[in-house]
Design a protein around this motif. Structure first.
Motif, PDB file in Angstrom:
ATOM      1  N   ALA A 115      -5.291   8.168   7.032  1.00 18.95           N
ATOM      2  CA  ALA A 115      -3.581   7.855   6.117  1.00 18.95           C
ATOM      3  C   ALA A 115      -4.034   6.992   5.291  1.00 18.95           C
ATOM      4  O   ALA A 115      -3.442   7.415   3.825  1.00 18.95           O
ATOM      5  N   GLY A 116      -4.182   5.682   5.367  1.00 18.95           N
ATOM      6  CA  GLY A 116      -4.814   4.655   4.165  1.00 18.95           C
ATOM      7  C   GLY A 116      -5.729   5.160   3.795  1.00 18.95           C
ATOM      8  O   GLY A 116      -5.395   4.874   2.101  1.00 18.95           O
ATOM      9  N   ALA A 117      -6.976   5.949   3.824  1.00 15.59           N
ATOM     10  CA  ALA A 117      -7.505   6.081   2.524  1.00 15.59           C
ATOM     11  C   ALA A 117      -7.055   7.305   1.846  1.00 15.59           C
ATOM     12  O   ALA A 117      -7.654   7.127   0.021  1.00 15.59           O
ATOM     13  N   ASP A 118      -5.912   8.477   1.665  1.00 14.40           N
ATOM     14  CA  ASP A 118      -5.457   9.114   1.049  1.00 14.40           C
ATOM     15  C   ASP A 118      -4.539   8.758   0.089  1.00 14.40           C
ATOM     16  O   ASP A 118      -4.899   7.316  -0.208  1.00 14.40           O
ATOM     17  N   VAL A 142       0.835  -1.285   0.305  1.00 15.41           N
ATOM     18  CA  VAL A 142      -0.621  -0.136  -0.159  1.00 15.41           C
ATOM     19  C   VAL A 142       0.797   1.022  -0.105  1.00 15.41           C
ATOM     20  O   VAL A 142       1.686   1.287   1.043  1.00 15.41           O
ATOM     21  N   GLU A 143       0.193   2.149  -0.978  1.00 17.70           N
ATOM     22  CA  GLU A 143       1.231   3.411  -0.930  1.00 17.70           C
ATOM     23  C   GLU A 143       0.718   4.511  -0.306  1.00 17.70           C
ATOM     24  O   GLU A 143      -0.308   4.630  -0.743  1.00 17.70           O
ATOM     25  N   LYS A 144       1.972   4.709   0.569  1.00 22.09           N
ATOM     26  CA  LYS A 144       0.972   6.012   1.248  1.00 22.09           C
ATOM     27  C   LYS A 144       2.373   7.569   1.182  1.00 22.09           C
ATOM     28  O   LYS A 144       3.305   6.797   1.327  1.00 22.09           O
ATOM     29  N   SER A 145       1.968   8.663   1.511  1.00 24.93           N
ATOM     30  CA  SER A 145       2.490   9.462   1.541  1.00 24.93           C
ATOM     31  C   SER A 145       3.794   9.337   3.028  1.00 24.93           C
ATOM     32  O   SER A 145       2.892   9.468   4.286  1.00 24.93           O
ATOM     33  N   ARG A 146       4.794  10.195   2.711  1.00 22.19           N
ATOM     34  CA  ARG A 146       4.858  10.731   3.836  1.00 22.19           C
ATOM     35  C   ARG A 146       4.273  11.520   4.814  1.00 22.19           C
ATOM     36  O   ARG A 146       4.373  10.998   5.988  1.00 22.19           O
ATOM     37  N   LYS A 147       3.871  12.612   4.267  1.00 21.04           N
ATOM     38  CA  LYS A 147       3.627  13.539   4.672  1.00 21.04           C
ATOM     39  C   LYS A 147       1.732  12.785   5.524  1.00 21.04           C
ATOM     40  O   LYS A 147       1.970  13.213   6.314  1.00 21.04           O
TER      41      LYS A 147
END
Length: 137
Positions: free
Chosen positions: A134-137, A101-106
């Motif tokens: 955060a996972g939904a972003d 799952v790709e998540k942004s650092r921010k």
């Protein structure tokens, strides 16, 4: 030995019924080659122990000084359910059981800081909600 020849030996073989797996240390002798791909070793070890190569997890390989010999750790799970239950997520991703799952650092940082603001028993609930956001972003 020719360049393509690889000798695979196992030691400290142990049956672990609580985790539904067999575990062992692998010694790979590979003269003339820098290293051996894990996919190739999974096929060899699956054949040695009459197991599905997909359920064979290999990790922690180190090449000995001077080359020609590598040592690592191996696990052979009895079934896919046990593999998914006990293996860490990063190794499941590595072996193709799950997708990353790709998540942004921010987003990760915002979730962490949001969880820090709440104290007491609600903290775990807030952390969980922040992680889902955060996972939904």
């Amino acid at each position: 030995m020719s360049d393509g020849a690889v000798v695979v030996k196992t030691r400290k073989f142990k049956r672990n019924p609580l985790l539904s797996r067999r575990q062992f240390i692998i010694d790979v002798i590979h003269p003339g080659r820098a290293n051996v791909p894990k996919s190739e070793l999974q096929e060899v070890i699956g054949g040695m122990f009459n197991a599905d190569p997909k359920l064979t997890m290999l990790f922690g390989f180190r090449v000995k000084f001077g080359g020609g010999k590598s040592t690592g750790f191996g696990l052979i799970y009895d079934n896919e359910e046990a593999c998914r239950k006990f293996e860490p997520k990063y190794r499941l991703v590595r072996n193709g059981f799950e997708t990353r799952v790709e998540k942004s650092r921010k987003a990760i940082k915002e979730a962490k800081n949001k969880g820090k603001k709440i104290r007491g028993t609600g903290a775990s609930i807030a952390k969980h909600k922040a992680k889902r956001a955060a996972g939904a972003d």
